[in-house]
Design a protein around this motif. Structure first.
Motif, PDB file in Angstrom:
ATOM      1  N   ARG A  60       0.944  -1.212  -0.153  1.00 28.06           N
ATOM      2  CA  ARG A  60      -0.009  -0.016   0.045  1.00 28.06           C
ATOM      3  C   ARG A  60       0.923   1.240  -0.025  1.00 28.06           C
ATOM      4  O   ARG A  60       0.606   2.116  -0.485  1.00 28.06           O
ATOM      5  N   ARG A  61       1.949   1.142   0.882  1.00 26.64           N
ATOM      6  CA  ARG A  61       2.923   2.118   0.808  1.00 26.64           C
ATOM      7  C   ARG A  61       3.662   2.678  -0.577  1.00 26.64           C
ATOM      8  O   ARG A  61       3.423   3.603  -0.749  1.00 26.64           O
ATOM      9  N   ALA A  62       3.837   1.662  -1.283  1.00 18.70           N
ATOM     10  CA  ALA A  62       4.282   1.952  -2.767  1.00 18.70           C
ATOM     11  C   ALA A  62       3.465   2.655  -3.501  1.00 18.70           C
ATOM     12  O   ALA A  62       3.799   3.540  -4.383  1.00 18.70           O
ATOM     13  N   VAL A  63       2.273   2.012  -3.466  1.00 17.58           N
ATOM     14  CA  VAL A  63       1.165   2.836  -4.362  1.00 17.58           C
ATOM     15  C   VAL A  63       0.769   4.093  -3.821  1.00 17.58           C
ATOM     16  O   VAL A  63       0.807   4.810  -4.685  1.00 17.58           O
ATOM     17  N   SER A  64       0.785   4.240  -2.564  1.00 17.66           N
ATOM     18  CA  SER A  64       0.615   5.612  -2.037  1.00 17.66           C
ATOM     19  C   SER A  64       1.433   6.793  -2.232  1.00 17.66           C
ATOM     20  O   SER A  64       1.065   7.681  -3.106  1.00 17.66           O
ATOM     21  N   LYS A  65       2.758   6.527  -2.320  1.00 18.97           N
ATOM     22  CA  LYS A  65       3.721   7.249  -2.681  1.00 18.97           C
ATOM     23  C   LYS A  65       3.672   7.582  -4.089  1.00 18.97           C
ATOM     24  O   LYS A  65       3.785   8.812  -4.618  1.00 18.97           O
ATOM     25  N   ALA A  66       3.317   6.821  -5.047  1.00 14.32           N
ATOM     26  CA  ALA A  66       3.502   7.205  -6.518  1.00 14.32           C
ATOM     27  C   ALA A  66       2.150   7.921  -6.729  1.00 14.32           C
ATOM     28  O   ALA A  66       2.343   8.773  -7.504  1.00 14.32           O
ATOM     29  N   PHE A  67       1.124   7.565  -6.064  1.00 17.94           N
ATOM     30  CA  PHE A  67      -0.107   8.456  -6.274  1.00 17.94           C
ATOM     31  C   PHE A  67       0.013   9.715  -6.015  1.00 17.94           C
ATOM     32  O   PHE A  67      -0.520  10.856  -6.387  1.00 17.94           O
ATOM     33  N   GLU A  68       0.637   9.721  -4.730  1.00 18.83           N
ATOM     34  CA  GLU A  68       0.820  11.120  -4.035  1.00 18.83           C
ATOM     35  C   GLU A  68       1.784  12.145  -4.956  1.00 18.83           C
ATOM     36  O   GLU A  68       1.488  13.428  -5.075  1.00 18.83           O
ATOM     37  N   SER A  69       2.712  11.588  -5.498  1.00 15.70           N
ATOM     38  CA  SER A  69       3.706  12.391  -6.316  1.00 15.70           C
ATOM     39  C   SER A  69       3.092  12.807  -7.476  1.00 15.70           C
ATOM     40  O   SER A  69       3.089  14.072  -7.935  1.00 15.70           O
ATOM     41  N   VAL A  70       2.112  11.941  -7.972  1.00 13.93           N
ATOM     42  CA  VAL A  70       1.379  12.734  -9.348  1.00 13.93           C
ATOM     43  C   VAL A  70       0.281  13.547  -9.175  1.00 13.93           C
ATOM     44  O   VAL A  70       0.145  14.484  -9.473  1.00 13.93           O
ATOM     45  N   GLY A  71      -0.547  13.221  -7.704  1.00 13.89           N
ATOM     46  CA  GLY A  71      -1.198  14.257  -7.135  1.00 13.89           C
ATOM     47  C   GLY A  71      -0.346  15.657  -6.860  1.00 13.89           C
ATOM     48  O   GLY A  71      -1.229  16.639  -7.126  1.00 13.89           O
ATOM     49  N   ASN A  72       0.483  15.759  -6.273  1.00 13.83           N
ATOM     50  CA  ASN A  72       1.207  16.807  -6.119  1.00 13.83           C
ATOM     51  C   ASN A  72       1.598  17.513  -7.222  1.00 13.83           C
ATOM     52  O   ASN A  72       1.406  18.885  -7.513  1.00 13.83           O
ATOM     53  N   GLU A  73       1.853  16.878  -8.482  1.00 15.98           N
ATOM     54  CA  GLU A  73       1.945  17.706  -9.467  1.00 15.98           C
ATOM     55  C   GLU A  73       0.717  18.119 -10.232  1.00 15.98           C
ATOM     56  O   GLU A  73       0.742  19.181 -10.790  1.00 15.98           O
ATOM     57  N   LEU A  74      -0.130  17.353 -10.226  1.00 21.09           N
ATOM     58  CA  LEU A  74      -1.705  17.865 -10.667  1.00 21.09           C
ATOM     59  C   LEU A  74      -2.240  18.908  -9.412  1.00 21.09           C
ATOM     60  O   LEU A  74      -3.409  19.255  -9.818  1.00 21.09           O
ATOM     61  N   ARG A  75      -1.856  18.910  -8.320  1.00 18.99           N
ATOM     62  CA  ARG A  75      -2.385  19.841  -7.489  1.00 18.99           C
ATOM     63  C   ARG A  75      -3.766  19.090  -6.974  1.00 18.99           C
ATOM     64  O   ARG A  75      -4.728  19.792  -6.670  1.00 18.99           O
ATOM     65  N   LEU A  76      -3.610  17.756  -6.710  1.00 20.23           N
ATOM     66  CA  LEU A  76      -4.829  17.221  -6.496  1.00 20.23           C
ATOM     67  C   LEU A  76      -4.442  16.257  -5.087  1.00 20.23           C
ATOM     68  O   LEU A  76      -3.176  15.999  -4.751  1.00 20.23           O
ATOM     69  N   SER A  77      -5.434  16.062  -4.232  1.00 22.99           N
ATOM     70  CA  SER A  77      -5.100  15.328  -2.960  1.00 22.99           C
ATOM     71  C   SER A  77      -5.432  13.817  -3.291  1.00 22.99           C
ATOM     72  O   SER A  77      -6.494  13.698  -3.409  1.00 22.99           O
ATOM     73  N   LEU A  78      -4.345  13.214  -3.901  1.00 23.04           N
ATOM     74  CA  LEU A  78      -4.515  12.071  -4.605  1.00 23.04           C
ATOM     75  C   LEU A  78      -3.847  10.859  -3.578  1.00 23.04           C
ATOM     76  O   LEU A  78      -2.971  11.014  -3.114  1.00 23.04           O
ATOM     77  N   GLY A  79      -4.564   9.819  -3.454  1.00 25.03           N
ATOM     78  CA  GLY A  79      -4.169   8.688  -2.550  1.00 25.03           C
ATOM     79  C   GLY A  79      -4.946   7.275  -2.739  1.00 25.03           C
ATOM     80  O   GLY A  79      -5.549   7.375  -4.103  1.00 25.03           O
ATOM     81  N   THR A  80      -4.655   6.222  -2.100  1.00 25.54           N
ATOM     82  CA  THR A  80      -5.109   4.964  -2.538  1.00 25.54           C
ATOM     83  C   THR A  80      -6.581   4.838  -2.670  1.00 25.54           C
ATOM     84  O   THR A  80      -7.356   4.209  -3.170  1.00 25.54           O
ATOM     85  N   HIS A  81      -7.269   5.628  -1.840  1.00 30.02           N
ATOM     86  CA  HIS A  81      -8.957   5.751  -1.971  1.00 30.02           C
ATOM     87  C   HIS A  81      -9.303   6.511  -2.803  1.00 30.02           C
ATOM     88  O   HIS A  81     -10.775   6.573  -3.248  1.00 30.02           O
ATOM     89  N   SER A  82      -8.506   7.175  -3.721  1.00 33.08           N
ATOM     90  CA  SER A  82      -9.060   8.544  -4.725  1.00 33.08           C
ATOM     91  C   SER A  82      -9.567   7.406  -5.903  1.00 33.08           C
ATOM     92  O   SER A  82     -10.611   7.725  -6.377  1.00 33.08           O
ATOM     93  N   MET A  83      -9.219   6.210  -6.076  1.00 29.88           N
ATOM     94  CA  MET A  83      -9.780   5.247  -7.198  1.00 29.88           C
ATOM     95  C   MET A  83     -11.305   5.110  -6.846  1.00 29.88           C
ATOM     96  O   MET A  83     -12.451   5.186  -7.590  1.00 29.88           O
ATOM     97  N   ARG A  84     -11.692   4.620  -5.788  1.00 31.94           N
ATOM     98  CA  ARG A  84     -12.933   4.219  -5.229  1.00 31.94           C
ATOM     99  C   ARG A  84     -13.793   5.327  -5.227  1.00 31.94           C
ATOM    100  O   ARG A  84     -14.739   5.425  -5.349  1.00 31.94           O
ATOM    101  N   LYS A  85     -13.137   6.414  -4.723  1.00 28.82           N
ATOM    102  CA  LYS A  85     -13.982   7.432  -4.547  1.00 28.82           C
ATOM    103  C   LYS A  85     -14.439   8.091  -5.983  1.00 28.82           C
ATOM    104  O   LYS A  85     -15.713   8.501  -6.326  1.00 28.82           O
TER     105      LYS A  85
END
Length: 186
Positions: free
Chosen positions: A113-138
């Motif tokens: 979960r941590r590896a996925v979270s880090k990848a999503f967070e880095s992309v989210g930071n670039e796009l100015r989105l609060s992106l995480g592992t729950h973002s897919m489900r939401k």
């Protein structure tokens, strides 16, 4: 842990997938795309084994609730799953960690979960989105609600017990509900 958001713009959904592929790996983009299509909690998503897939259905016991989920796989999810299986025929997990290559005697395990979270967070930071592992489900819940305006249907898909929880979870605010009442005159 910061609250993550649903991605409400379809173009941004595709951009997240592209950036995950480019900056991290195809595997991370696959997690994103399968996650969008299955609306599972991250713990359940990462624990999927190829043996959990029967033709066009995913059958698994949810870790949080203990309930059995029988999810019909749509064509996009099936296409990704078949590609992964073809590329990695010996893998047990759909999202198997490649770190196993470092030790032939290690038992296979899924991505963390941590590896996925880090990848999503880095992309989210670039796009100015609060992106995480729950973002897919939401995101899946949000778009189903916008397409159907049927909160009961969204609750069933997410396996929630309360409308209020589901609305808050998918990011539907009181302003949006008020706008729907104002814009829809009968």
């Amino acid at each position: 842990m910061a609250e993550v958001q649903a991605v409400k713009d379809p173009e941004t959904i595709r951009l997240v997938s592209h950036l995950l592929t480019r900056w991290h790996s195809q595997q991370m983009a696959d997690v994103w795309n399968i996650g969008l299509n299955l609306a599972l909690r991250i713990s359940d998503l990462l624990s999927i084994k190829f043996s959990d897939i029967e033709e066009d259905r995913l059958i698994l016991r949810e870790q949080k609730t203990g309930k059995q989920a029988r999810i019909l796989l749509n064509p996009k999810a099936l296409q990704i799953i078949h590609r992964i299986k073809q590329e990695h025929p010996s893998h047990i997990y759909l999202f198997q960690s490649f770190r196993n290559r470092q030790s032939l005697n290690r038992k296979p395990h899924p991505l963390t979960r941590r590896a996925v979270s880090k990848a999503f967070e880095s992309v989210g930071n670039e796009l100015r989105l609060s992106l995480g592992t729950h973002s897919m489900r939401k995101t899946r819940g949000y778009h189903l609600y916008k397409a159907t305006n049927d909160i009961a249907r969204v609750m069933k898909m997410l396996r929630h017990g309360s409308e209020a929880v589901t609305l808050r979870y998918i990011g539907i605010t009181q302003d949006e509900v008020d706008r729907d009442f104002k814009e829809l005159e009968l």
